[in-house]
Write an enzyme that holds these catalytic residues in place. Sequence first.
Site, PDB file in Angstrom:
ATOM      1  CB  SER A  36       7.392   1.042  -8.619  1.00 51.06           C
ATOM      2  OG  SER A  36       7.139   0.101  -7.609  1.00 51.06           O
ATOM      3  CE  LYS A  66      -5.957 -10.028  13.433  1.00 47.23           C
ATOM      4  NZ  LYS A  66      -6.361 -10.534  12.116  1.00 47.23           N
TER       5      LYS A  66
END
Length: 230
Positions: free
Chosen positions: A76, A128
Amino acid sequence: MYILRTRIEGTITQQLYRSFYPILSYAENKRSVAGLIIVFNSGGGDAVASQLMFEMVRKIRKKKPVYSFVQGICASGAYWISAGSSKIYSLETSIIGSIGVISMIPYIKPLLDRIGVEMRTYKVGKYKDMLSYYREPSQEESDHYMKVLNDVYAKFRDSVMSERKISSEKMDEIAQGQIFSSSMAMENHLIDGVGTMDAMMDDMYKDMGRKYRVKDIVPRKPWLMRFLGT
């Protein structure tokens, strides 16, 4: 002149990036440093820190040789960093790859329901709280978040594809988050050699035209750890 050698181990974080910044800057700018070796044993971590370190390694490589050596795992974000180097070597038993992006978010509403706790949210902006632990995201929110992850993935994928000179079709095959043994990574052009550190050093000396002594360096510990003697 000498070759500087350092080790990147554990999770890639922005704190780790800050601790390695002086080492990488020193390797780039110090004239007495003829080359850099980075030994990896990391499963990756933060995408931002990984990209920042990748860019620094690539910048150093334009001035002097940078060799990466996989001693355990280089997956990764750690592989993203290593892709910026001149060559990548690996032990036969090491693990390489995991080119992909993952984000895991806890969802605890069933637990709150069981114990009778209700979370009330007040927000301005409909997205949000889209990563809230306390409710399931809408399909629109999930689609939006996946676009964000896909943009990060595209940067990672394109960096590897460009630096390793792998075709787009091949990248589609090998950049699905899977890990590879050293021999598999070699077949897929993710590394340049399989063998010991000595074998890599012989190749590096050959590329540089002569032998140099190797000087090991590690990041300086935070002041609190130094104070506590840990």
